[in-house]
Design a protein around this motif. Sequence first.
Motif, PDB file in Angstrom:
ATOM      1  N   LYS A  62       0.805  -1.010  -0.081  1.00 42.53           N
ATOM      2  CA  LYS A  62      -0.100  -0.126  -0.089  1.00 42.53           C
ATOM      3  C   LYS A  62       0.788   1.110   0.013  1.00 42.53           C
ATOM      4  N   LEU A  63       0.698   2.106  -1.235  1.00 40.29           N
ATOM      5  CA  LEU A  63       1.752   3.167  -1.155  1.00 40.29           C
ATOM      6  C   LEU A  63       0.995   4.311  -0.540  1.00 40.29           C
ATOM      7  N   THR A  64       1.508   5.036   0.320  1.00 42.69           N
ATOM      8  CA  THR A  64       0.962   6.341   1.140  1.00 42.69           C
ATOM      9  C   THR A  64       2.084   7.164   0.955  1.00 42.69           C
ATOM     10  N   VAL A  65       1.242   8.333   0.831  1.00 41.57           N
ATOM     11  CA  VAL A  65       2.245   9.583   1.144  1.00 41.57           C
ATOM     12  C   VAL A  65       1.916  10.268   2.638  1.00 41.57           C
ATOM     13  N   ILE A  66       3.128  10.307   3.145  1.00 46.32           N
ATOM     14  CA  ILE A  66       2.912  11.023   4.507  1.00 46.32           C
ATOM     15  C   ILE A  66       3.196  12.600   4.708  1.00 46.32           C
ATOM     16  N   GLY A  67       3.312  13.209   3.522  1.00 41.10           N
ATOM     17  CA  GLY A  67       3.523  14.597   3.813  1.00 41.10           C
ATOM     18  C   GLY A  67       4.476  15.133   2.501  1.00 41.10           C
ATOM     19  N   LYS A  68       4.694  16.425   2.402  1.00 45.60           N
ATOM     20  CA  LYS A  68       5.417  17.140   1.487  1.00 45.60           C
ATOM     21  C   LYS A  68       6.756  17.262   2.184  1.00 45.60           C
ATOM     22  N   THR A  69       7.767  17.293   1.442  1.00 41.33           N
ATOM     23  CA  THR A  69       8.959  17.588   1.516  1.00 41.33           C
ATOM     24  C   THR A  69       9.293  19.210   1.521  1.00 41.33           C
ATOM     25  N   SER A  82       1.012  -9.222   3.959  1.00 46.01           N
ATOM     26  CA  SER A  82       0.227 -10.118   3.391  1.00 46.01           C
ATOM     27  C   SER A  82      -1.089  -9.188   2.880  1.00 46.01           C
ATOM     28  N   PRO A  83      -1.745  -9.641   1.738  1.00 44.66           N
ATOM     29  CA  PRO A  83      -2.947  -9.104   1.542  1.00 44.66           C
ATOM     30  C   PRO A  83      -4.072  -9.108   2.486  1.00 44.66           C
ATOM     31  N   GLU A  84      -3.973 -10.278   3.235  1.00 47.72           N
ATOM     32  CA  GLU A  84      -5.073 -10.139   4.334  1.00 47.72           C
ATOM     33  C   GLU A  84      -4.563  -9.443   5.466  1.00 47.72           C
ATOM     34  N   ASN A  85      -3.530  -9.136   5.734  1.00 43.74           N
ATOM     35  CA  ASN A  85      -3.095  -7.919   6.842  1.00 43.74           C
ATOM     36  C   ASN A  85      -3.297  -6.685   6.343  1.00 43.74           C
ATOM     37  N   LEU A  86      -3.204  -6.402   5.153  1.00 41.28           N
ATOM     38  CA  LEU A  86      -3.649  -5.053   4.736  1.00 41.28           C
ATOM     39  C   LEU A  86      -5.028  -4.586   4.335  1.00 41.28           C
ATOM     40  N   LYS A  87      -5.805  -5.684   4.514  1.00 36.53           N
ATOM     41  CA  LYS A  87      -7.360  -5.530   4.715  1.00 36.53           C
ATOM     42  C   LYS A  87      -7.538  -4.979   6.219  1.00 36.53           C
ATOM     43  N   LYS A  88      -6.566  -5.454   7.235  1.00 39.01           N
ATOM     44  CA  LYS A  88      -7.063  -5.170   8.765  1.00 39.01           C
ATOM     45  C   LYS A  88      -6.146  -4.186   9.319  1.00 39.01           C
ATOM     46  N   ASP A  90      -6.134  -1.104  10.243  1.00 39.27           N
ATOM     47  CA  ASP A  90      -6.881  -0.240  11.207  1.00 39.27           C
ATOM     48  C   ASP A  90      -6.640  -0.934  12.477  1.00 39.27           C
ATOM     49  N   ARG A  91      -7.140  -2.165  12.403  1.00 38.95           N
ATOM     50  CA  ARG A  91      -6.969  -3.018  13.506  1.00 38.95           C
ATOM     51  C   ARG A  91      -5.661  -3.243  14.138  1.00 38.95           C
ATOM     52  N   TYR A  92      -4.562  -3.485  13.202  1.00 37.77           N
ATOM     53  CA  TYR A  92      -3.193  -3.707  13.910  1.00 37.77           C
ATOM     54  C   TYR A  92      -2.498  -2.470  14.215  1.00 37.77           C
ATOM     55  N   LYS A  93      -2.934  -1.360  13.450  1.00 34.61           N
ATOM     56  CA  LYS A  93      -2.427  -0.161  14.117  1.00 34.61           C
ATOM     57  C   LYS A  93      -2.811   0.295  15.367  1.00 34.61           C
ATOM     58  N   GLU A  94      -4.288  -0.202  15.707  1.00 34.43           N
ATOM     59  CA  GLU A  94      -4.866   0.125  16.713  1.00 34.43           C
ATOM     60  C   GLU A  94      -4.264  -0.675  18.091  1.00 34.43           C
ATOM     61  N   ILE A  95      -3.796  -1.870  17.656  1.00 29.74           N
ATOM     62  CA  ILE A  95      -3.202  -2.673  18.675  1.00 29.74           C
ATOM     63  C   ILE A  95      -1.698  -2.283  19.025  1.00 29.74           C
ATOM     64  N   SER A  96      -1.086  -1.933  17.841  1.00 31.03           N
ATOM     65  CA  SER A  96       0.233  -1.343  18.233  1.00 31.03           C
ATOM     66  C   SER A  96       0.301  -0.124  19.044  1.00 31.03           C
ATOM     67  N   VAL A 160       4.252  -9.679   9.995  1.00 28.21           N
ATOM     68  CA  VAL A 160       4.769  -8.349  10.036  1.00 28.21           C
ATOM     69  C   VAL A 160       4.236  -7.529   9.019  1.00 28.21           C
ATOM     70  N   ILE A 161       4.264  -6.081   9.599  1.00 25.45           N
ATOM     71  CA  ILE A 161       3.590  -5.374   8.986  1.00 25.45           C
ATOM     72  C   ILE A 161       4.905  -4.178   8.712  1.00 25.45           C
ATOM     73  N   ILE A 162       5.358  -3.858   7.511  1.00 21.41           N
ATOM     74  CA  ILE A 162       6.672  -3.205   7.416  1.00 21.41           C
ATOM     75  C   ILE A 162       6.375  -1.985   6.862  1.00 21.41           C
ATOM     76  N   LEU A 163       6.834  -0.909   7.647  1.00 16.23           N
ATOM     77  CA  LEU A 163       6.658   0.744   7.197  1.00 16.23           C
ATOM     78  C   LEU A 163       8.153   1.060   6.494  1.00 16.23           C
ATOM     79  N   PHE A 164       8.101   0.844   5.119  1.00 13.88           N
ATOM     80  CA  PHE A 164       9.269   1.242   4.317  1.00 13.88           C
ATOM     81  C   PHE A 164       9.248   2.773   3.867  1.00 13.88           C
ATOM     82  N   THR A 165      10.121   3.314   4.552  1.00  8.89           N
ATOM     83  CA  THR A 165       9.691   4.988   4.695  1.00  8.89           C
ATOM     84  C   THR A 165      11.257   5.725   3.838  1.00  8.89           C
ATOM     85  N   HIS A 166      10.774   6.686   3.034  1.00 13.80           N
ATOM     86  CA  HIS A 166      11.707   7.350   2.362  1.00 13.80           C
ATOM     87  C   HIS A 166      11.980   8.745   2.991  1.00 13.80           C
TER      88      HIS A 166
END
Length: 916
Positions: A62-69, A82-88, A90-96, A160-166
């Motif tokens: 899932k490609l997200t924009v976190i702001g402008k430079t 995984s596709p299954e995790n990406l569907k959930k 919000d729940r995994y963020k809430e748990i974290s 794992v949910i990976i947050l790859f960040t530029h």
Amino acid sequence: MRNVFSRFLIAVLLAAVQSAWAQIPTPKEHFGFNIGDDYQLANFTQTEAYWKKLASVSDRLKLTVIGKTAEGRDQYMLIVSSPENLKKLDRYKEISTKMARAEGVTEEQARAMAAEGKSIVWIDGGLHATEVVGIHQLIETIYNVVSRSDAENKRILDNVIILFTHANPDGQELVSDWYMREKDPVKRKNEGIPRLYQKYIGHDNNRDFFIQNQVESRNMGKQLFVEWIPQIMYNHHQRGPAGSILAGPPYRDPFNYVFDPMMVTGIDAVGAAMYNRLNAENKPGFTRLTGSSFSTWYNGGLRTTTHFHNMIGILTEIIGGPTPEPVPLVPERLIPNNNTPFPVTPQKTWHFKQSIDYSVSLNYSILDYAARNSDHLLYNIYVMGKNSIRRGSSDYWTPTPKRVDEINVAYKADQAKARPRTPESAAAGGAFRGGGGIPSKYYDDIFQAPAKRDPRGYIIPSDQADFPTAVKFINALVRTGIQIEKSKSAFTVAGKSYPAGSYIVKTAQAFRPHIIDMFEPQDYPNDFQYPGGPPIRPYDAAGWTLAFQMGVKFDRILESFDGPFEKMPYGTLQLAAGNVASGSAGYQIKASVNDAFIAVNDLLKAGADVYRLSDGTFYIPQSTKSKSVVEKSSKELGIQIGAVSKKPSGTMQKVAPLRVALWDTYGGSMPSGWVRWMLEQYHFPFNVVFAKEIDAADLRSKYDVIVFVTRAISAPSARDSVMNAMFASRGPKEEEVPEEFRSMIGTITASKSIPQLKKFMEAGGKIVTIGSSTGLAYHLGLPVRNAIAEVTKNGSNEPLPSEKFFIPGSLLNVSVDTTAKASWGMSAKTDVYFDNSPVFTVSPDAIAKGTIKPLAWFPNASPLRSGWAWGQAYLQGGVAAFEANVGKGKLYAFGPEITFRSQSHGTFKWLFNQLY
């Protein structure tokens, strides 16, 4: 039969089309080269296009924009699972976030969420854009994770949910384009880049994370500390110590004493997974502990600020780049030891691809660890949060070296009173004979003295002189995920009354380590190479307490307390309540308010009149122009603006904008970039000036004020000509630089630049010098000398050696002449950032004649407020800042770093006052 065959053929063709559509493009198919090929770099435009392409064909991303430079580009975070995790998600963020904050979560609930949740891992790249392995390993790792289908990769995607960040898109575009501009690959090099790889601050973009001044820092900080709160974050850097391939965890001492021990041992556990994997893959050269300079003391880095939030923050520094290089022979690194269990042998050629391969292995080692230990990671961050809440809810004493010293001093004093000191007892060191320790009463009476326990919270009164700056401090806490409370009405705590609108920060929070670190002084241990030897420099600063730097007034509350407090939602930025009083003649703004300078600059731009009274207060006559600006400033800045019914009596000085020049240099100066950012934030008009323009004469016709930051000018020495030649040789040759940048080439020299600066002041110009640039005073022959010096045996005056005097980045307290125009609005006692900064002894005759006026000085032998100050007694009586008459003009010399990383709000007025 024919219809059946036709349907079958159609199905096969559709499957083939779908398969082709879903094919993950390789980096080579997109970029035209493999990531890691020698002499090849990808720029941000290409990288952005590749990530968009991956997002269009992969259900793992899932490609997200976190702001402008700072330069207006999109800053991306790619969420991969995984596709299954990406569907959930919000729940995994809430748990974290629930597990990290640990608020109102029972043990049973925590166990259940640890089992249900997925570990969150942050991996970034490209923060320091010239360290090109960082962003390229990120590209290669993302491709691997979204394309591989082996068992390990599946386990990672499932758990794992990976947050790859530029971390720095602007820098990637600049650095890669600069390197690739040469058509001949073997001529490509990254040397000579004309400007900083972050618009304002370059390398200091990794020193911004507890205050988050820059937009990229805010973008990433929101994800790290408010939105996701990952259990592990991995920050890629370069470069490893010579004779090694990379440096990584665990790190050398000292670690910060506010940490939960599980965070420290968590780093050890992840580090073990990292170097074990490299060893298993026959990838030698990983060094750790004292094998490198990296520690976990400092707060403010992208990795290090996470440590204060119970996250396992990982840093590696690796060698390599697109131009092949050797691995040098460093004999002392050849023998295996605890620092480097598997040394690398010297190699004539190290290729870019080798660094990329190492980095991908390191990423997978962390991801595999997180996949196998997802429940442990979630549960452990919960336990650390609960530990912090418990410490903030009860009596607790953070252990520090000073408290241990107090115990030893008290014990030795009692021993000396108890028996006469003999040569035998002196040789024994007065050791307690009961098993190698000393009586525990010293712990109870001294270490746990009730008055020295940690606060249960802090109160920031809303009636302090510069409340808008205090609110900026509050917002720095908000951006780092701290829970803030605000009083709805007046209240009383510990017998003191506080007004409505005051802020409260309680320490019974999961991120208590960060709260303590922002309010309390750091106590860096005495750290020397050997007893009596030279000091070991800290990784960055030794002390930085943000509340001190910003001049925020607060009270430490040692007992539990409550009141009419409202909890602010996490991440909700605050604004001071402004007000404009009614008056027929005009308005007044106190000089103590930093944001008054924004309002004044806006008023001047609108053509309104502004005056300063004898104490520095701004007076604005009422007019149509002034009324609208004043109301807007009060509302947007939260300034309290007074009013008067008649024009003030006495002397008033009309305020006029000056023509301001800020020194900079080819390649960019970080201290200058910080000031450039500050001047923009406070709406000061200015130009940037380079050495060539300074040397060209006639400065006075163009400028009224020139600002020189630290490292712009050095004190004179016999080696001036040699140093000038060295600096010139380090820079690019003029013919190698595109025409548009050639005016930036050059350095400040004693032979050409100093005479022009002297003429500028003699003709009425003002020069402001900060840090080492105060060396201009010596070039001008002013009657000042180095206060941190001693007379040697041969009669010369030499700077004190570091064994006697050493103060790396720390906060010291100085006395200020608040009656001087240069210091209008300052506090009589002010904390300054000091990094082995210049200190002066001024000729008494010059002071008596008014030639030189001290602005700040060290009034006693113990000015340390936060950090480490070895030999601080030498400072007593030394002048920290002064102004000097030079012809019709003035030189302002500020030895401390008064604009340090735009954190030191408490000393900003020393710059701003000189710009009118």
